[in-house]
Motif scaffolding. Sequence first.
Motif, PDB file in Angstrom:
ATOM      1  N   MET A 152       0.800  -1.269  -0.113  1.00  0.00           N
ATOM      2  CA  MET A 152      -0.215  -0.017   0.072  1.00  0.00           C
ATOM      3  C   MET A 152       0.959   1.095  -0.071  1.00  0.00           C
ATOM      4  N   ARG A 153       0.289   2.178  -0.482  1.00  0.00           N
ATOM      5  CA  ARG A 153       1.044   3.715  -0.755  1.00  0.00           C
ATOM      6  C   ARG A 153       0.822   4.510   0.309  1.00  0.00           C
ATOM      7  N   LEU A 154       1.801   5.200   1.065  1.00  0.00           N
ATOM      8  CA  LEU A 154       1.790   5.767   2.004  1.00  0.00           C
ATOM      9  C   LEU A 154       1.768   7.530   1.924  1.00  0.00           C
ATOM     10  N   THR A 155       0.808   8.106   2.368  1.00  0.00           N
ATOM     11  CA  THR A 155       0.643   9.673   2.207  1.00  0.00           C
ATOM     12  C   THR A 155       0.719  10.371   3.482  1.00  0.00           C
ATOM     13  N   VAL A 156       1.233  11.405   3.527  1.00  0.00           N
ATOM     14  CA  VAL A 156       1.403  12.206   4.717  1.00  0.00           C
ATOM     15  C   VAL A 156       0.260  13.071   5.345  1.00  0.00           C
ATOM     16  N   ASN A 157      -0.257  13.109   6.118  1.00  0.00           N
ATOM     17  CA  ASN A 157      -1.216  14.169   6.531  1.00  0.00           C
ATOM     18  C   ASN A 157      -0.477  15.597   6.810  1.00  0.00           C
ATOM     19  N   GLY A 158      -0.586  16.400   5.886  1.00  0.00           N
ATOM     20  CA  GLY A 158       0.156  17.575   6.164  1.00  0.00           C
ATOM     21  C   GLY A 158      -0.557  18.638   7.170  1.00  0.00           C
ATOM     22  N   SER A 159      -1.650  18.362   7.757  1.00  0.00           N
ATOM     23  CA  SER A 159      -2.658  19.119   8.503  1.00  0.00           C
ATOM     24  C   SER A 159      -2.216  18.982  10.054  1.00  0.00           C
ATOM     25  N   ILE A 160      -1.640  17.666  10.069  1.00  0.00           N
ATOM     26  CA  ILE A 160      -1.508  17.323  11.642  1.00  0.00           C
ATOM     27  C   ILE A 160      -0.174  17.060  11.715  1.00  0.00           C
ATOM     28  N   LEU A 161       0.898  16.544  10.642  1.00  0.00           N
ATOM     29  CA  LEU A 161       2.310  16.423  10.796  1.00  0.00           C
ATOM     30  C   LEU A 161       2.853  17.535  10.433  1.00  0.00           C
ATOM     31  N   LEU A 162       4.116  17.971  10.739  1.00  0.00           N
ATOM     32  CA  LEU A 162       5.016  19.168   9.991  1.00  0.00           C
ATOM     33  C   LEU A 162       4.090  20.292  10.201  1.00  0.00           C
ATOM     34  N   THR A 163       3.310  20.636  11.550  1.00  0.00           N
ATOM     35  CA  THR A 163       2.741  21.852  11.799  1.00  0.00           C
ATOM     36  C   THR A 163       3.656  22.912  12.224  1.00  0.00           C
ATOM     37  N   GLU A 164       4.786  22.618  12.520  1.00  0.00           N
ATOM     38  CA  GLU A 164       5.684  23.774  12.855  1.00  0.00           C
ATOM     39  C   GLU A 164       6.023  24.505  11.518  1.00  0.00           C
ATOM     40  N   LEU A 165       5.858  24.014  10.503  1.00  0.00           N
ATOM     41  CA  LEU A 165       6.235  24.809   9.186  1.00  0.00           C
ATOM     42  C   LEU A 165       4.934  25.467   8.686  1.00  0.00           C
ATOM     43  N   VAL A 223      -2.505   5.190   2.341  1.00  0.00           N
ATOM     44  CA  VAL A 223      -2.792   5.026   3.556  1.00  0.00           C
ATOM     45  C   VAL A 223      -2.367   6.227   4.196  1.00  0.00           C
ATOM     46  N   GLY A 224      -3.232   6.962   4.887  1.00  0.00           N
ATOM     47  CA  GLY A 224      -2.889   8.281   5.428  1.00  0.00           C
ATOM     48  C   GLY A 224      -2.141   8.126   6.725  1.00  0.00           C
ATOM     49  N   LEU A 225      -0.949   8.634   6.897  1.00  0.00           N
ATOM     50  CA  LEU A 225      -0.137   8.855   8.206  1.00  0.00           C
ATOM     51  C   LEU A 225      -0.905  10.270   9.056  1.00  0.00           C
ATOM     52  N   GLU A 226      -1.779   9.791   9.770  1.00  0.00           N
ATOM     53  CA  GLU A 226      -2.512  11.064  10.399  1.00  0.00           C
ATOM     54  C   GLU A 226      -2.106  10.957  11.821  1.00  0.00           C
ATOM     55  N   TYR A 227      -1.277  11.081  12.384  1.00  0.00           N
ATOM     56  CA  TYR A 227      -0.882  10.897  13.938  1.00  0.00           C
ATOM     57  C   TYR A 227      -0.131  12.144  14.296  1.00  0.00           C
ATOM     58  N   LYS A 228      -0.175  12.481  15.603  1.00  0.00           N
ATOM     59  CA  LYS A 228       0.638  13.453  16.339  1.00  0.00           C
ATOM     60  C   LYS A 228       1.762  13.069  17.018  1.00  0.00           C
ATOM     61  N   PRO A 229       2.901  13.291  16.705  1.00  0.00           N
ATOM     62  CA  PRO A 229       4.162  12.895  17.392  1.00  0.00           C
ATOM     63  C   PRO A 229       4.182  13.509  19.001  1.00  0.00           C
ATOM     64  N   ALA A 230       4.207  12.756  19.744  1.00  0.00           N
ATOM     65  CA  ALA A 230       4.544  13.215  21.060  1.00  0.00           C
ATOM     66  C   ALA A 230       5.646  14.165  21.340  1.00  0.00           C
ATOM     67  N   MET A 231       6.707  14.099  20.519  1.00  0.00           N
ATOM     68  CA  MET A 231       7.689  15.037  20.831  1.00  0.00           C
ATOM     69  C   MET A 231       7.837  16.134  19.765  1.00  0.00           C
ATOM     70  N   PRO A 232       8.362  17.129  20.223  1.00  0.00           N
ATOM     71  CA  PRO A 232       8.487  18.502  19.134  1.00  0.00           C
ATOM     72  C   PRO A 232       9.439  17.896  18.090  1.00  0.00           C
ATOM     73  N   ALA A 233       9.021  18.497  16.757  1.00  0.00           N
ATOM     74  CA  ALA A 233       9.708  18.175  15.564  1.00  0.00           C
ATOM     75  C   ALA A 233      11.189  18.320  15.636  1.00  0.00           C
ATOM     76  N   SER A 234      11.707  19.204  16.405  1.00  0.00           N
ATOM     77  CA  SER A 234      13.041  19.615  16.731  1.00  0.00           C
ATOM     78  C   SER A 234      13.667  18.527  17.726  1.00  0.00           C
ATOM     79  N   GLN A 235      13.165  17.805  18.181  1.00  0.00           N
ATOM     80  CA  GLN A 235      13.645  16.643  19.019  1.00  0.00           C
ATOM     81  C   GLN A 235      13.390  15.282  18.439  1.00  0.00           C
ATOM     82  N   THR A 236      13.005  15.239  17.169  1.00  0.00           N
ATOM     83  CA  THR A 236      12.636  13.722  16.754  1.00  0.00           C
ATOM     84  C   THR A 236      12.256  13.899  15.310  1.00  0.00           C
TER      85      THR A 236
END
Length: 271
Positions: free
Chosen positions: A1-14, A244-257
């Motif tokens: 299956m093909r992965l797609t990144v949810n850009g509204s829940i991930l990379l929100t520091e940008l 398959v959308g990656l729609e998760y919230k990383p627990a750590m800030p993007a600057s640390q992980t």
Amino acid sequence: MRLTVNGSILLTELPLLERPAAVRAAGFDAIELWWPFASSTPDQADVDALVQALADAGVQLTGLNFNAGDMPGGDRGLVSWPERESDFLANLDVVTQIGERTGCRAFNALYGNRQPDADPVAQDSLGARNLAAAAAAVARIDGIVLVEPVSGMDAYPLKTAADTVAVIDRVASEHGATNLGLLLDVYHLAVNGDDVDAAIAAYRYRVAHVQIADAPGRDQPGTGDLPIERWLGDLASGGYAGWVGLEYKPAMPASQTDPFAWVPRERRTAH
């Protein structure tokens, strides 16, 4: 299956327009978005800027939400909200235009919360009509309307896969619209107490899009208890070959992980 990144829940520091390039830099070639504008009818310049950012990054837009209202404030869609019907209908042409220009063909219509001053029966009738209108709009570009169970909001009435399929079937029966499909988000279903294995077995042929996050916590797969890889395998065995959308919230800030460290590089591209 093909992965797609949810850009509204991930990379929100940008900023929004920088996220497609960040998705590409991380090795992915696809992105999905919640409705990224403040209104149902944004300025054409803002639409053009988003379309250009996607093109410049060389990433495919695989999914786009219709306007769902003030999500941080608790809104979960306009589809069955009587006071927002005109707002929802005004959104249809803009969404379809973006789909036509980007090649996106899947559009998520969040059903909407129960409103304290509205009759649930009337809300459901309105919801069916508005979903039919959305289906007719995106049918012009061979698009499909996604309908999704959601967790974390008691007033949102679609909690299980069965709830959602019943709405989709009602739209087909009452309005003849058949280009609607189930958005199967394993996190929402599991948190709501639905039997995900049974849902996959019963509705695998109704699934038009998949999203993943682990529970508890809504973080990346492997941080919780959900058998996500097994569920994806069951879907694939049943013939699902979509995104398959990656729609998760990383627990750590993007600057640390690195939020994508769990995904081998070779799995990130659809090619």
